[in-house]
Design a protein around this motif. Structure first.
Motif, PDB file in Angstrom:
ATOM      1  N   VAL A   1      -8.045   5.571  14.374  1.00  0.00           N
ATOM      2  CA  VAL A   1      -8.676   6.795  13.854  1.00  0.00           C
ATOM      3  C   VAL A   1      -9.152   6.625  12.405  1.00  0.00           C
ATOM      4  N   PRO A   2      -8.310   6.103  11.508  1.00  0.00           N
ATOM      5  CA  PRO A   2      -8.811   5.906  10.146  1.00  0.00           C
ATOM      6  C   PRO A   2     -10.019   4.980  10.098  1.00  0.00           C
ATOM      7  N   LEU A   3     -10.007   3.939  10.926  1.00  0.00           N
ATOM      8  CA  LEU A   3     -11.137   3.006  10.916  1.00  0.00           C
ATOM      9  C   LEU A   3     -12.422   3.727  11.325  1.00  0.00           C
ATOM     10  N   LEU A   4     -12.329   4.531  12.374  1.00  0.00           N
ATOM     11  CA  LEU A   4     -13.534   5.211  12.846  1.00  0.00           C
ATOM     12  C   LEU A   4     -14.026   6.233  11.831  1.00  0.00           C
ATOM     13  N   LEU A   5     -13.091   6.998  11.270  1.00  0.00           N
ATOM     14  CA  LEU A   5     -13.505   8.015  10.291  1.00  0.00           C
ATOM     15  C   LEU A   5     -14.137   7.364   9.061  1.00  0.00           C
TER      16      LEU A   5
ATOM     17  N   VAL B   1       0.621  13.590   1.995  1.00  0.00           N
ATOM     18  CA  VAL B   1      -0.737  13.308   1.534  1.00  0.00           C
ATOM     19  C   VAL B   1      -1.749  14.056   2.400  1.00  0.00           C
ATOM     20  N   GLY B   2      -1.421  14.191   3.704  1.00  0.00           N
ATOM     21  CA  GLY B   2      -2.326  14.915   4.586  1.00  0.00           C
ATOM     22  C   GLY B   2      -2.481  16.369   4.168  1.00  0.00           C
ATOM     23  N   ILE B   3      -1.359  17.002   3.888  1.00  0.00           N
ATOM     24  CA  ILE B   3      -1.435  18.410   3.467  1.00  0.00           C
ATOM     25  C   ILE B   3      -2.137  18.520   2.118  1.00  0.00           C
TER      26      ILE B   3
ATOM     27  N   VAL C   1      -9.261   9.439   1.350  1.00  0.00           N
ATOM     28  CA  VAL C   1      -9.127   8.009   1.612  1.00  0.00           C
ATOM     29  C   VAL C   1      -7.645   7.637   1.590  1.00  0.00           C
ATOM     30  N   GLY C   2      -6.908   8.230   0.659  1.00  0.00           N
ATOM     31  CA  GLY C   2      -5.472   7.965   0.586  1.00  0.00           C
ATOM     32  C   GLY C   2      -4.770   8.367   1.878  1.00  0.00           C
ATOM     33  N   PHE C   3      -5.138   9.527   2.403  1.00  0.00           N
ATOM     34  CA  PHE C   3      -4.504   9.987   3.638  1.00  0.00           C
ATOM     35  C   PHE C   3      -4.798   9.034   4.795  1.00  0.00           C
ATOM     36  N   LEU C   4      -6.062   8.623   4.923  1.00  0.00           N
ATOM     37  CA  LEU C   4      -6.408   7.715   6.030  1.00  0.00           C
ATOM     38  C   LEU C   4      -5.635   6.409   5.915  1.00  0.00           C
ATOM     39  N   ILE C   5      -5.472   5.921   4.675  1.00  0.00           N
ATOM     40  CA  ILE C   5      -4.718   4.673   4.499  1.00  0.00           C
ATOM     41  C   ILE C   5      -3.246   4.892   4.856  1.00  0.00           C
ATOM     42  N   HIS C   6      -2.720   6.052   4.501  1.00  0.00           N
ATOM     43  CA  HIS C   6      -1.328   6.350   4.856  1.00  0.00           C
ATOM     44  C   HIS C   6      -1.151   6.385   6.378  1.00  0.00           C
ATOM     45  N   LEU C   7      -2.106   7.043   7.033  1.00  0.00           N
ATOM     46  CA  LEU C   7      -2.029   7.160   8.490  1.00  0.00           C
ATOM     47  C   LEU C   7      -2.035   5.766   9.116  1.00  0.00           C
ATOM     48  N   TYR C   8      -2.940   4.953   8.648  1.00  0.00           N
ATOM     49  CA  TYR C   8      -3.052   3.573   9.135  1.00  0.00           C
ATOM     50  C   TYR C   8      -1.746   2.822   8.895  1.00  0.00           C
TER      51      TYR C   8
ATOM     52  N   ALA D   1     -12.245   0.625   1.557  1.00  0.00           N
ATOM     53  CA  ALA D   1     -11.049   0.953   2.345  1.00  0.00           C
ATOM     54  C   ALA D   1     -11.256   0.488   3.779  1.00  0.00           C
ATOM     55  N   LEU D   2     -12.453   0.759   4.293  1.00  0.00           N
ATOM     56  CA  LEU D   2     -12.766   0.350   5.668  1.00  0.00           C
ATOM     57  C   LEU D   2     -12.637  -1.166   5.822  1.00  0.00           C
ATOM     58  N   LEU D   3     -13.220  -1.908   4.883  1.00  0.00           N
ATOM     59  CA  LEU D   3     -13.186  -3.376   4.976  1.00  0.00           C
ATOM     60  C   LEU D   3     -11.746  -3.881   4.950  1.00  0.00           C
ATOM     61  N   PHE D   4     -10.939  -3.353   4.032  1.00  0.00           N
ATOM     62  CA  PHE D   4      -9.561  -3.836   3.945  1.00  0.00           C
ATOM     63  C   PHE D   4      -8.782  -3.480   5.203  1.00  0.00           C
TER      64      PHE D   4
END
Lengths: 617, 486
Positions: free
Chosen positions: A452-456, A37-39, A93-100, A341-344
């Motif tokens: 990191v995902p939370l901050l971004l 997802v990142g790529i 947003v999908g990538f950040l959720i995956h990272l998390y 996404a941030l809230l969840f």
């Protein structure tokens, strides 16, 4: 040519994880799951940069699927300003959720199964938003339905999770069945399921308000209502909280529920041709946003508050679509993806570190104990409550409220009331969960892949709205202009907007104040404890009793009917026939008893009858 | 001559397997497998370019004074169905590898003779020859159920026999009547399909004869209200029996409708279409809803077949190229997805000694491979886009909508009903808390190979169906062209 790779990469990730069947080490699973997802996100950025620098003409890449008697659906992806925005939202947003998730789900046995489903989810959603053909779009559409089923029921040993998962799939499939009929109608009448061709022909062949246009728009709306959890098919979403928290983030922010909004925006030509349906979209959106706000106000479960909040915010997007503010709906879709996404994700941190506790009244005082979760949840809440000037949610919601106000004061007033309720319900949660004295000690650290995902996302939830500041603040409509290449712009809202902007800003602040009063031990909270208010509270908390009514009116009679007919009455007919034949055989075999006297009597009686017949006939 | 061999290879293979079983049951299995592999090879062998409307044809006199000929012919429609027969036949042999341990030789004899009957049905162009093969596939199937079946096998076998034999009787009467009428018109005795196509019938006679054919094929399909033999027969049959029943025998009903009913009685069929379509739609919904009501896993899959075949009936009577192509695709995809599900159910029963879903649950953790494959087949069954069943259903709906939008919309409700039973299956068997304490072993490599091929086939049909469509198209044109000549 990079464009098809964007959905293909997560799909490849899914295939690798699926075929490996859990034989890969966790690090490898993480690399494939998050990396794909990142790529895809990086590729999406490259594609978007190329698109923005160029003449911004739509880019289409297609492969043949089948050709049959004029029916020629294709696997085609199309990049225009609308799908570009959707693609970026979904991949980033999908990538950040995956990272998390890589950290959040680390201890889970089903790590591989989790990332396989998540990758497929993102791939299906990318197919949905990039597809150039309604049938190909439908592939993604059903794909996200399947993935939501897989992920809501991820913790399958608990039957309740399985029930929630099946409910999500079946309720949305009711909408999908309507949408299927819509596709049949569109193909039969317009001769193509290619979106551009079909929309072009619809505009030429169908007069405004014609039966075909109304039917097509209404049937597609059925699909949209199901996927986007709007009235009357909203009941699946609160139960969908049964899945792991990152799944909720993915369903609510980047994928799935936004699909309905996207579908209507994508086929807006039909809705312009069908004013009654367009009006229905606005009314459904308004009703949903109010009903869900009241329900959110009375939940005890942190994730259910967020779930009802999603239903309500999608209601805003429907309202925007219904009044023809297409771009405003997509704008809110984008900012909502950031802050929801941030809230969840920050709620996930709270729940995870507090032993899976989701009841807000058993949490409390977490402000000091979990500063990261507190600040990020606060930023998300501020953005959801549309705190003026400093949050992304303000800019997008303001645009919707202004458009609604211009369409009808009723819709505008309802949107403002909704904005007030939104501020109240989310800050009620903030004050209860993070305010007051601490109750329990959280455990476990928060690692980098969660932080990191939370901050971004926090940065995006604040700044994401600056792509289009309201004209009252001297901004330029960059975002709507960009989308204007695909979606017609709403009529200018300059004068109306000023007053509305002021009002919605003040209302958000007032809502936060009221939330403080409700959450604290004030006279105000005590005044709400009177019996009629309690009754109302329970009714709203149960989602206005929709589940109850559906259960009594549909589910139970259906199951009762099935129970009656579990042996298949048609089979009973044959069994009865067989029984009848057996009875006749018994009767006849009585006569064959071996007694000569009976036989002689029988012969005599037969002869008499025969004689009588020949004489009298 | 290749057509004759297509029928002879399984016949001879069956006899050889029976004889060879004296020196070991493994030999019987290998001989059957080799015969079916030979069948597949024979089918895929490069042929001279097709001449006329048939890919291959064989026409020899058999009993000239009675007008019976050994007339076999293959077009695209028969070709893909025989291909399905060979493939599912191989899968059945593999699936029975460890399940059947008694009278192995006789088992394979019956299996191969049923398959030969099915191939004959797909090839015969002489109506009496067709009837001969129609009966040929029944008797061995009866033995498969009655000898190797489960608890209520005798009840199920007799029920299966009575229903299909009743249908067969009606079919025979209709064939004989048709031939007698033909003789009165032309003065020659013939059961030849191409000859009988030229007969002129008054509308009322045509309707009666059409109904005779229709009932025989509708019992086999099965259409509501002739379906009630199916759940019992499928459930009580051994795995190979269920796979052949669902995957192939039901398709002979659809094939009969396409090959005989529509071309021989086009006018009567068009008048009858609304009733047939209504039966199809009823079957789609009633079958799916009853599948949802079952507690026996195999009965659930059996009822789901009734629902899928409802789409076939609906599409046949919508009678346009979209719907007919959808019908063929639905038949192929259903053969793979439901055949696969029956193999999985058989594997589960072998391990757990029960088919009751109430006594299963939580099997995912113990047998993730079987569970993941079951999930795949279940979602194929509920018509997920990208897999074969979806293409079939959607084309049928697309073709039906232009003829009868109401029927198409009602059939779309079946999409919801199919989700009910497919997800119930997953929930009851694989999700939930585990029931059996020691987890039974997962699928063997032999099964994994079969399942891998099945899944690949379904993905192929779903994503790149064009080769199938192109192969079948001339065959379906035959159906319409023969009807037009009338």
């Amino acid at each position: 040519m990079l464009l098809p790779l964007v959905p293909a990469l997560p799909l490849l990730g899914f295939l690798i994880l699926f075929i490996s069947g859990g034989r890969m080490p966790k690090r490898a699973v993480e690399a494939v799951g998050v990396g794909s997802v990142g790529i895809a996100a990086i590729l999406a950025l490259i594609v978007a940069a190329g698109f923005l620098q160029g003449p911004q003409t739509p880019l289409v890449v297609a492969w043949p699927w089948l050709t049959l008697a004029g029916f020629t659906p294709q696997f085609g992806v199309r990049l225009d300003s609308l799908s570009l925005v959707m693609m970026l939202v979904v991949t980033f947003v999908g990538f950040l959720i995956h990272l998390y998730s890589a950290e959040y789900m680390e201890a889970d046995e089903g790590y591989n199964r989790f990332f396989a489903s998540m990758n497929l989810f993102v791939a299906a959603m990318l197919v949905l938003v990039l597809a150039d053909n309604l049938l190909f779009l439908y592939v993604g559409w059903e794909g996200v339905g399947l993935c939501s089923y897989l992920l809501i029921g991820f913790w399958y040993p608990n039957p309740a999770n399985g029930l929630a998962a099946r409910k999500a799939f079946i309720v949305t499939r009711v909408g999908d069945a309507l949408m299927t009929v819509g596709l049949l109608l569109i193909y039969t009448r317009l001769g193509s399921l290619d979106i551009q061709t079909a929309m072009g022909r619809a505009a030429q062949q169908w007069p405004q308000g014609s039966v075909a246009a109304v039917a097509a728009a209404a049937l597609l709306l059925g699909g949209a209502v199901g996927k986007s959890a709007q009235l009357p098919l909203q009941t699946w979403l609160p139960d969908a909280m049964a899945g792991p928290t990152p799944v909720s983030a993915l369903i609510h922010a980047a994928t799935m529920v936004t699909a309905g909004v996207y579908l209507i925006a994508r086929t807006h030509v039909l809705y312009d041709l069908a004013p009654p349906v367009k009006e229905a979209v606005a009314v459904i959106g308004t009703a949903t946003l109010l009903l869900a706000s009241f329900s959110a106000l009375n939940q005890r479960d942190l994730k259910r508050i967020l779930a009802y909040s999603t239903i309500s915010q999608i209601g805003y997007m429907f309202l925007a679509l219904g009044v023809g503010a297409w771009a405003a709906a997509i704008f809110h879709l984008m900012t909502h993806a950031f802050f929801k996404a941030l809230l969840f994700l920050s709620a996930g941190v709270v729940i995870h570190r507090m032993d899976e506790e989701q009841d807000i009244f058993r949490l409390g005082g977490l402000r000091r104990q979990m500063p990261l979760a507190f600040w990020t949840f606060l930023i998300g809440s501020a953005s959801l409550a549309a705190l003026p000037l400093v949050t992304a949610g303000f800019y997008s919601k303001d645009l919707i409220v202004a458009a609604a106000w211009q369409d009808s004061p009723w819709l505008g007033a309802a949107a403002l009331l909704g904005a007030f309720l939104t501020a109240v319900y989310i800050f009620r949660a903030v004050f209860i969960v993070f305010g007051g004295p601490p109750r329990h000690e959280p455990h476990g650290p928060t690692g980098r892949r969660v932080a990191v995902p939370l901050l971004l996302l926090s940065v995006l939830a604040v700044t994401g709205g600056f792509v289009q500041p309201p004209s009252a603040l001297g901004g330029a409509p960059l975002f709507t202009d960009f989308l204007g290449k695909t979606l017609p712009s709403a009529p200018a809202t300059a004068e109306a907007a000023d007053g509305v902007t002021l009002a919605s800003g003040l209302i958000a602040l007032a809502g936060i104040g009221v939330a403080y009063l409700i959450a604290g031990r004030h006279w105000f909270a005590g005044a709400l404890q009177i019996p009629p208010a309690r009754l109302l509270e329970r009714w709203w908390a149960a989602g206005w009793g929709f589940d109850f009514v559906y259960d009594r009116l549909l589910v139970r009679p259906f199951l009762r009917l099935l129970w009656w007919n579990r042996r298949d009455f048609i089979d009973g007919v044959y069994t009865a026939l067989a029984g009848l034949i057996r009875l006749a055989w018994r009767l006849l075999s009585i006569s064959e008893n071996g007694r000569l006297r009976w036989y002689a009597a029988g012969i005599a009686a037969g002869s008499i009858v025969a004689l009588a017949l020949s004489v009298f006939a | 001559m290749i057509l004759l061999w297509l029928i002879l290879v399984p016949l001879i293979g069956g006899i050889l397997a029976w004889i060879a079983s004296r020196s070991g049951s493994a030999l019987a299995r290998w001989i059957s497998l080799a015969a079916l592999a030979g069948e597949l090879l024979l089918l895929l062998l490069p042929r001279p370019a097709p001449y006329g409307r048939w890919l291959a044809e064989l026409d020899l006199p058999w009993a000239p004074e009675l007008g019976i000929r050994l007339h076999l012919a293959m077009d695209g429609l028969s070709f893909v169905l025989i291909l399905l027969t060979a493939v599912l036949g191989i899968f059945s042999v593999i699936a029975s590898w460890s399940e059947i341990t008694e009278r192995v030789g006789f088992f394979h004899f019956n299996l191969m003779w049923t398959l030969a009957g099915v191939v004959g049905v797909f090839l015969a162009l002489d109506l009496l020859l067709f009837f001969f093969f129609w009966e040929l596939m029944l008797i061995p199937m009866y033995f498969l159920i009655v000898v190797w079946g489960h608890e209520r096998r005798i009840y199920a076998a007799i029920k299966f026999f009575l229903f299909t034999q009743g249908g067969g009787l009606v079919l025979l009467i209709a064939i004989l009547t048709l031939s007698i009428l033909f003789m009165r018109q032309t003065g020659t005795v013939s059961f030849d399909y191409m000859a009988l196509l030229k007969i002129r019938l008054p509308p009322s006679t045509a309707t009666l004869l059409m109904l005779g054919f229709f009932i025989a094929f509708a019992v086999k399909l099965p259409a509501i209200p002739f379906h009630s033999w199916l759940p019992d027969a499928h459930t009580e049959a051994p795995t190979a029996g269920s796979v052949v029943l669902a995957g192939l025998l039901l398709k002979t009903g659809a094939y009969g409708l396409l090959r005989f009913v529509l071309p021989l009685f086009p006018e009567a069929s068009i008048h009858f279409a609304p009733i047939a379509m209504a039966l199809g739609v009823t079957g789609i919904i009633y079958g799916a809803v009853l599948a949802f009501a079952q507690t026996d896993l195999k009965r659930l899959v059996a009822y789901s077949s009734i629902s899928h075949l409802g789409f076939v009936l609906l599409g046949i009577y919508a009678w346009n190229s979209l719907a007919l192509q959808g019908v063929v695709m639905q038949m192929l995809a259903h053969g793979l997805s439901t055949g696969g599900l029956f193999i999985l159910v058989g594997a589960l029963q072998e391990r757990l000694h029960t088919r009751e879903m109430g006594r299963m649950g939580g099997l995912w953790a113990g047998m993730p491979r079987l569970a993941a494959i079951a999930m795949f087949l279940a979602i194929a069954s509920l018509g997920l886009p990208g897999l074969g069943d979806f293409i079939g259903e959607f084309l049928v709906l697309l073709g039906t909508y232009r003829i009868a939008p109401g029927f198409a919309a009602a059939a779309a409700a079946g999409l919801v009903a199919s989700a009910l039973y497919a997800l119930l299956l997953i929930q009851q068997v694989f999700h939930g808390p585990p029931h059996a304490a020691p987890a039974p072993p997962d699928l063997a490599p032999r099964h994994m190979l079969v399942m891998g091929l099945l899944m690949a086939g379904l993905v192929w049909f779903g994503l790149a169906p064009q080769p199938v469509l192109d192969t079948v198209a001339p065959g379906l044109d035959n159906v319409t062209a023969f009807a037009r000549q009338r």
